[in-house]
Design a protein around this motif. Structure first.
Motif, PDB file in Angstrom:
ATOM      1  N   SER A  78       0.901  -1.183   0.111  1.00  0.00           N
ATOM      2  CA  SER A  78      -0.067   0.235   0.000  1.00  0.00           C
ATOM      3  C   SER A  78       0.689   1.185   0.042  1.00  0.00           C
ATOM      4  N   ASN A  79       1.898   1.219   0.821  1.00  0.00           N
ATOM      5  CA  ASN A  79       2.759   2.539   0.911  1.00  0.00           C
ATOM      6  C   ASN A  79       3.461   2.498  -0.181  1.00  0.00           C
ATOM      7  N   VAL A  80       4.047   1.497  -1.030  1.00  0.00           N
ATOM      8  CA  VAL A  80       4.789   1.756  -2.122  1.00  0.00           C
ATOM      9  C   VAL A  80       3.800   2.182  -3.382  1.00  0.00           C
ATOM     10  N   GLN A  81       2.453   1.568  -3.129  1.00  0.00           N
ATOM     11  CA  GLN A  81       1.715   1.939  -4.298  1.00  0.00           C
ATOM     12  C   GLN A  81       1.202   3.680  -4.433  1.00  0.00           C
ATOM     13  N   ILE A  82       1.084   3.767  -3.084  1.00  0.00           N
ATOM     14  CA  ILE A  82       1.053   5.531  -2.913  1.00  0.00           C
ATOM     15  C   ILE A  82       2.012   6.343  -3.608  1.00  0.00           C
ATOM     16  N   ALA A  83       3.258   5.799  -3.368  1.00  0.00           N
ATOM     17  CA  ALA A  83       4.444   6.416  -3.977  1.00  0.00           C
ATOM     18  C   ALA A  83       4.774   6.400  -5.349  1.00  0.00           C
ATOM     19  N   LEU A  84       4.220   5.281  -5.997  1.00  0.00           N
ATOM     20  CA  LEU A  84       4.412   4.974  -7.140  1.00  0.00           C
ATOM     21  C   LEU A  84       3.497   5.493  -8.134  1.00  0.00           C
ATOM     22  N   ASP A  85       1.925   5.727  -7.362  1.00  0.00           N
ATOM     23  CA  ASP A  85       0.978   6.684  -7.942  1.00  0.00           C
ATOM     24  C   ASP A  85       1.359   7.830  -8.092  1.00  0.00           C
ATOM     25  N   ASP A  86       1.859   8.636  -7.262  1.00  0.00           N
ATOM     26  CA  ASP A  86       2.383   9.962  -7.209  1.00  0.00           C
ATOM     27  C   ASP A  86       3.407  10.207  -8.187  1.00  0.00           C
ATOM     28  N   PHE A  87       4.270   9.304  -8.289  1.00  0.00           N
ATOM     29  CA  PHE A  87       5.448   9.601  -9.470  1.00  0.00           C
ATOM     30  C   PHE A  87       4.767   9.218 -11.022  1.00  0.00           C
ATOM     31  N   TYR A  88       4.008   8.130 -11.123  1.00  0.00           N
ATOM     32  CA  TYR A  88       3.331   7.786 -12.668  1.00  0.00           C
ATOM     33  C   TYR A  88       2.673   8.921 -13.027  1.00  0.00           C
ATOM     34  N   SER A  89       1.796   9.813 -11.944  1.00  0.00           N
ATOM     35  CA  SER A  89       0.990  10.818 -12.459  1.00  0.00           C
ATOM     36  C   SER A  89       1.533  12.131 -12.760  1.00  0.00           C
ATOM     37  N   ARG A  90       2.898  12.151 -12.456  1.00  0.00           N
ATOM     38  CA  ARG A  90       3.716  13.031 -12.953  1.00  0.00           C
ATOM     39  C   ARG A  90       4.568  12.983 -14.306  1.00  0.00           C
ATOM     40  N   LEU A  91       4.347  11.743 -14.917  1.00  0.00           N
ATOM     41  CA  LEU A  91       5.223  11.593 -16.182  1.00  0.00           C
ATOM     42  C   LEU A  91       4.063  11.791 -17.294  1.00  0.00           C
ATOM     43  N   SER A  92       4.911  12.223 -18.304  1.00  0.00           N
ATOM     44  CA  SER A  92       4.357  12.434 -19.827  1.00  0.00           C
ATOM     45  C   SER A  92       3.901  11.120 -20.250  1.00  0.00           C
ATOM     46  N   GLN A  93       3.096  11.129 -21.409  1.00  0.00           N
ATOM     47  CA  GLN A  93       2.629   9.901 -21.948  1.00  0.00           C
ATOM     48  C   GLN A  93       3.818   9.264 -22.616  1.00  0.00           C
ATOM     49  N   THR A  94       5.031   9.912 -23.106  1.00  0.00           N
ATOM     50  CA  THR A  94       6.055   9.164 -23.561  1.00  0.00           C
ATOM     51  C   THR A  94       6.724   8.269 -22.544  1.00  0.00           C
ATOM     52  N   GLN A  95       6.895   8.913 -21.284  1.00  0.00           N
ATOM     53  CA  GLN A  95       7.637   8.366 -20.187  1.00  0.00           C
ATOM     54  C   GLN A  95       6.792   7.515 -19.664  1.00  0.00           C
ATOM     55  N   LYS A  96       5.545   7.522 -19.750  1.00  0.00           N
ATOM     56  CA  LYS A  96       4.607   6.247 -19.059  1.00  0.00           C
ATOM     57  C   LYS A  96       4.979   5.212 -20.021  1.00  0.00           C
ATOM     58  N   THR A  97       5.105   5.209 -21.249  1.00  0.00           N
ATOM     59  CA  THR A  97       5.400   4.110 -22.253  1.00  0.00           C
ATOM     60  C   THR A  97       6.466   3.431 -21.755  1.00  0.00           C
ATOM     61  N   ARG A  98       7.623   4.450 -21.629  1.00  0.00           N
ATOM     62  CA  ARG A  98       8.713   3.863 -21.225  1.00  0.00           C
ATOM     63  C   ARG A  98       8.729   3.003 -19.970  1.00  0.00           C
ATOM     64  N   PHE A  99       8.315   3.728 -18.785  1.00  0.00           N
ATOM     65  CA  PHE A  99       7.911   3.236 -17.668  1.00  0.00           C
ATOM     66  C   PHE A  99       7.196   1.719 -17.916  1.00  0.00           C
ATOM     67  N   GLU A 100       6.287   1.566 -18.560  1.00  0.00           N
ATOM     68  CA  GLU A 100       5.277   0.535 -18.593  1.00  0.00           C
ATOM     69  C   GLU A 100       6.240  -0.788 -19.027  1.00  0.00           C
ATOM     70  N   ALA A 101       6.975  -0.427 -19.856  1.00  0.00           N
ATOM     71  CA  ALA A 101       8.142  -1.330 -20.557  1.00  0.00           C
ATOM     72  C   ALA A 101       9.268  -1.802 -19.460  1.00  0.00           C
ATOM     73  N   THR A 102       9.318  -1.107 -18.239  1.00  0.00           N
ATOM     74  CA  THR A 102      10.218  -1.513 -17.361  1.00  0.00           C
ATOM     75  C   THR A 102      10.303  -2.840 -17.004  1.00  0.00           C
ATOM     76  N   GLY A 103      11.221  -3.340 -16.443  1.00  0.00           N
ATOM     77  CA  GLY A 103      10.933  -4.840 -16.134  1.00  0.00           C
ATOM     78  C   GLY A 103      10.533  -5.999 -16.943  1.00  0.00           C
ATOM     79  N   ARG A 104      10.565  -5.740 -18.145  1.00  0.00           N
ATOM     80  CA  ARG A 104      10.212  -6.819 -19.130  1.00  0.00           C
ATOM     81  C   ARG A 104      11.218  -7.195 -19.812  1.00  0.00           C
TER      82      ARG A 104
END
Length: 104
Positions: A78-104
């Protein structure tokens, strides 16, 4: 205990480094990523503490211990999800796409 501890700390560190490389956050995003890093590190330490608990001999005590570990995992997630949601909400669409490819 040592295997659990090493896995938790190492995973948190690797994940943040990979995000930083792939997403290339600006200064505002970097502060939020640092908050995510701190949250994930703190929660890894919490999980390490739950790994360090001795296994009880009595079956009911083992169930209590398992319940405590599940509670710790839920709290950490829960705590990590809150911090992750905050970070993710600040990303541009291009950054979100790169982020979503992380760990694959």
């Amino acid at each position: 205990y040592q295997a659990c501890a090493a896995q938790n700390i190492g995973s948190a560190e690797r994940l943040v480094k990979e995000i930083k490389i792939k997403v290339r956050p600006d200064k505002r995003q970097a502060a939020s990523l640092e908050n995510l890093h701190k949250a994930s590190s703190d929660m890894a330490k919490l999980l390490i503490a739950s790994c360090a608990q001795p296994i009880a001999a009595h079956p009911l005590a083992r169930l209590d211990s398992a319940s405590d570990q599940i509670t710790a995992m839920n709290y950490a997630a829960s705590n990590v999800q809150i911090a992750l949601d905050d970070f993710y909400s600040r990303l541009s669409q291009t950054q979100k796409t790169r982020f979503e490819a992380t760990g694959r």
